[in-house]
Design a protein around this motif. Sequence first.
Motif, mmCIF file in Angstrom:
data_model
loop_
_atom_site.group_PDB
_atom_site.id
_atom_site.type_symbol
_atom_site.label_atom_id
_atom_site.label_comp_id
_atom_site.label_asym_id
_atom_site.label_seq_id
_atom_site.Cartn_x
_atom_site.Cartn_y
_atom_site.Cartn_z
ATOM 1 N N HIS A 206 35.930 40.261 33.800
ATOM 2 C CA HIS A 206 36.771 40.015 35.144
ATOM 3 C C HIS A 206 37.967 40.163 34.959
ATOM 4 O O HIS A 206 39.202 39.405 35.114
ATOM 5 C CB HIS A 206 36.642 38.436 35.521
ATOM 6 C CG HIS A 206 35.161 38.156 35.574
ATOM 7 N ND1 HIS A 206 34.487 38.123 36.684
ATOM 8 C CD2 HIS A 206 34.343 37.654 34.784
ATOM 9 C CE1 HIS A 206 33.081 37.732 36.665
ATOM 10 N NE2 HIS A 206 32.972 37.325 35.385
ATOM 11 N N PRO A 207 38.737 41.600 34.541
ATOM 12 C CA PRO A 207 39.694 42.037 34.107
ATOM 13 C C PRO A 207 40.881 41.836 35.203
ATOM 14 O O PRO A 207 42.146 41.643 35.259
ATOM 15 C CB PRO A 207 39.692 43.362 33.729
ATOM 16 C CG PRO A 207 38.358 44.048 34.291
ATOM 17 C CD PRO A 207 37.419 42.976 34.348
ATOM 18 N N HIS A 208 40.423 41.828 36.661
ATOM 19 C CA HIS A 208 41.429 41.632 37.727
ATOM 20 C C HIS A 208 41.971 40.306 37.700
ATOM 21 O O HIS A 208 43.247 40.023 38.194
ATOM 22 C CB HIS A 208 40.634 41.918 39.176
ATOM 23 C CG HIS A 208 39.406 40.880 39.416
ATOM 24 N ND1 HIS A 208 38.342 40.877 38.762
ATOM 25 C CD2 HIS A 208 39.412 39.621 40.121
ATOM 26 C CE1 HIS A 208 37.585 39.929 38.962
ATOM 27 N NE2 HIS A 208 38.202 39.088 40.052
ATOM 28 N N LEU A 209 41.447 39.334 37.066
ATOM 29 C CA LEU A 209 42.003 38.060 37.108
ATOM 30 C C LEU A 209 43.083 37.983 36.036
ATOM 31 O O LEU A 209 43.793 37.008 36.060
ATOM 32 C CB LEU A 209 40.794 36.949 36.579
ATOM 33 C CG LEU A 209 39.593 36.689 37.588
ATOM 34 C CD1 LEU A 209 38.716 35.745 37.059
ATOM 35 C CD2 LEU A 209 40.426 36.199 38.861
ATOM 36 N N ILE A 210 43.083 38.873 35.130
ATOM 37 C CA ILE A 210 44.397 39.156 34.299
ATOM 38 C C ILE A 210 45.513 39.254 34.994
ATOM 39 O O ILE A 210 46.656 38.880 34.764
ATOM 40 C CB ILE A 210 44.246 39.965 33.244
ATOM 41 C CG1 ILE A 210 42.910 39.620 32.330
ATOM 42 C CG2 ILE A 210 45.510 40.052 32.293
ATOM 43 C CD1 ILE A 210 42.977 38.370 31.568
ATOM 44 N N THR A 211 45.244 40.023 36.052
ATOM 45 C CA THR A 211 46.433 40.344 36.772
ATOM 46 C C THR A 211 46.958 38.972 37.741
ATOM 47 O O THR A 211 48.167 38.918 37.977
ATOM 48 C CB THR A 211 46.009 41.500 38.052
ATOM 49 O OG1 THR A 211 45.651 42.649 37.515
ATOM 50 C CG2 THR A 211 47.172 41.900 38.975
ATOM 51 N N ASP A 212 45.869 38.447 38.159
ATOM 52 C CA ASP A 212 46.344 37.215 38.974
ATOM 53 C C ASP A 212 47.210 36.068 37.874
ATOM 54 O O ASP A 212 48.245 35.581 38.337
ATOM 55 C CB ASP A 212 45.080 36.445 39.477
ATOM 56 C CG ASP A 212 44.144 37.152 40.351
ATOM 57 O OD1 ASP A 212 44.993 38.261 41.080
ATOM 58 O OD2 ASP A 212 43.246 36.742 40.685
ATOM 59 N N LEU A 213 46.569 36.210 36.680
ATOM 60 C CA LEU A 213 47.170 35.447 35.720
ATOM 61 C C LEU A 213 48.581 35.724 35.616
ATOM 62 O O LEU A 213 49.747 35.061 35.539
ATOM 63 C CB LEU A 213 46.668 35.114 34.489
ATOM 64 C CG LEU A 213 45.493 34.415 34.455
ATOM 65 C CD1 LEU A 213 44.636 34.879 33.208
ATOM 66 C CD2 LEU A 213 45.849 32.888 34.307
ATOM 67 N N TYR A 214 49.122 37.193 35.109
ATOM 68 C CA TYR A 214 50.249 37.636 35.075
ATOM 69 C C TYR A 214 50.989 37.636 36.491
ATOM 70 O O TYR A 214 52.403 37.100 36.288
ATOM 71 C CB TYR A 214 50.123 39.172 34.759
ATOM 72 C CG TYR A 214 51.469 39.953 34.718
ATOM 73 C CD1 TYR A 214 52.244 39.710 33.427
ATOM 74 C CD2 TYR A 214 52.116 40.777 35.723
ATOM 75 C CE1 TYR A 214 53.349 40.298 33.304
ATOM 76 C CE2 TYR A 214 53.380 41.123 35.395
ATOM 77 C CZ TYR A 214 53.927 40.914 34.189
ATOM 78 O OH TYR A 214 55.104 41.497 34.103
ATOM 79 N N GLN A 215 50.592 37.638 37.329
ATOM 80 C CA GLN A 215 51.610 37.584 38.899
ATOM 81 C C GLN A 215 51.915 36.204 39.045
ATOM 82 O O GLN A 215 52.788 35.936 39.309
ATOM 83 C CB GLN A 215 50.624 38.063 40.313
ATOM 84 C CG GLN A 215 50.561 39.386 40.301
ATOM 85 C CD GLN A 215 49.694 40.022 41.378
ATOM 86 O OE1 GLN A 215 48.944 39.041 41.807
ATOM 87 N NE2 GLN A 215 49.784 40.954 41.762
ATOM 88 N N SER A 216 50.932 35.190 38.596
ATOM 89 C CA SER A 216 51.381 33.692 38.648
ATOM 90 C C SER A 216 52.516 33.520 37.708
ATOM 91 O O SER A 216 53.311 32.625 38.249
ATOM 92 C CB SER A 216 50.170 32.628 38.346
ATOM 93 O OG SER A 216 50.015 32.710 37.142
ATOM 94 N N LEU A 217 52.576 34.202 36.315
ATOM 95 C CA LEU A 217 53.589 33.950 35.528
ATOM 96 C C LEU A 217 54.824 34.556 35.855
ATOM 97 O O LEU A 217 56.059 33.693 35.975
ATOM 98 C CB LEU A 217 53.204 34.550 34.291
ATOM 99 C CG LEU A 217 52.369 33.725 33.223
ATOM 100 C CD1 LEU A 217 52.073 34.384 31.942
ATOM 101 C CD2 LEU A 217 53.161 32.498 32.671
ATOM 102 N N VAL A 218 54.798 35.700 36.545
ATOM 103 C CA VAL A 218 55.954 36.376 37.185
ATOM 104 C C VAL A 218 56.901 35.459 38.209
ATOM 105 O O VAL A 218 57.895 35.265 38.454
ATOM 106 C CB VAL A 218 55.582 37.682 37.655
ATOM 107 C CG1 VAL A 218 56.801 38.544 38.420
ATOM 108 C CG2 VAL A 218 55.380 38.576 36.366
ATOM 109 N N SER A 219 55.830 35.152 39.131
ATOM 110 C CA SER A 219 56.368 34.233 40.423
ATOM 111 C C SER A 219 56.784 32.923 39.883
ATOM 112 O O SER A 219 57.810 32.270 40.396
ATOM 113 C CB SER A 219 55.192 34.200 41.301
ATOM 114 O OG SER A 219 54.209 33.293 40.887
ATOM 115 N N ALA A 220 56.614 32.449 38.648
ATOM 116 C CA ALA A 220 56.876 30.960 38.114
ATOM 117 C C ALA A 220 58.412 31.257 37.549
ATOM 118 O O ALA A 220 58.968 30.290 37.416
ATOM 119 C CB ALA A 220 55.940 30.569 37.271
ATOM 120 N N VAL A 221 58.609 32.439 37.365
ATOM 121 C CA VAL A 221 59.864 32.364 36.361
ATOM 122 C C VAL A 221 60.794 32.914 37.452
ATOM 123 O O VAL A 221 60.791 33.882 38.118
ATOM 124 C CB VAL A 221 59.802 33.708 35.206
ATOM 125 C CG1 VAL A 221 61.127 33.784 34.528
ATOM 126 C CG2 VAL A 221 58.826 33.448 34.364
#
Length: 143
Positions: free
Chosen positions: A118-133
């Motif tokens: 499910h590599p597309h979920l890595i993108t979701d994780l990364y996007q959530s980190l970027v938006s949290a900073v």
Amino acid sequence: MFLQDTKEQQTNRVEIKEMEPDVLKEILTYIYSGKAPNIRQMAAKLLAAADMYLLDRLKSMCEDTLCSSLTVDNAAETLILGDLHQAQHTKNDAVTFINVNAEEVTKTDGWTTLTDDHPHLITDLYQSLVSAVEPPAKRQRRF
């Protein structure tokens, strides 16, 4: 199904092959009573069944159960479940949990499954980190 000329009408029997008997029993208990007494033990399987049969309240109950029992060992699998069954609450909580506990979660078998299947979920994780900073505050110019 029983009113048309179908196999079920002819045999007076419905076969449900995609669900384990104990899950079906819990679904029927929920339909008739509004309760799911074994939800803690089978929340993941019930989530799939509730999604399949459009039982939104049961799906929400399963999401609450899954989110309240997130651990380092089950976080990646919970994220996958949330994604597979359009359970946004579960998905969001799992993403947050993984971001907070990334060092430990990335050492689990579930993480390996997540990255491999499910590599597309890595993108979701990364996007959530970027938006949290939050971006650094702009310096005020002194003239």
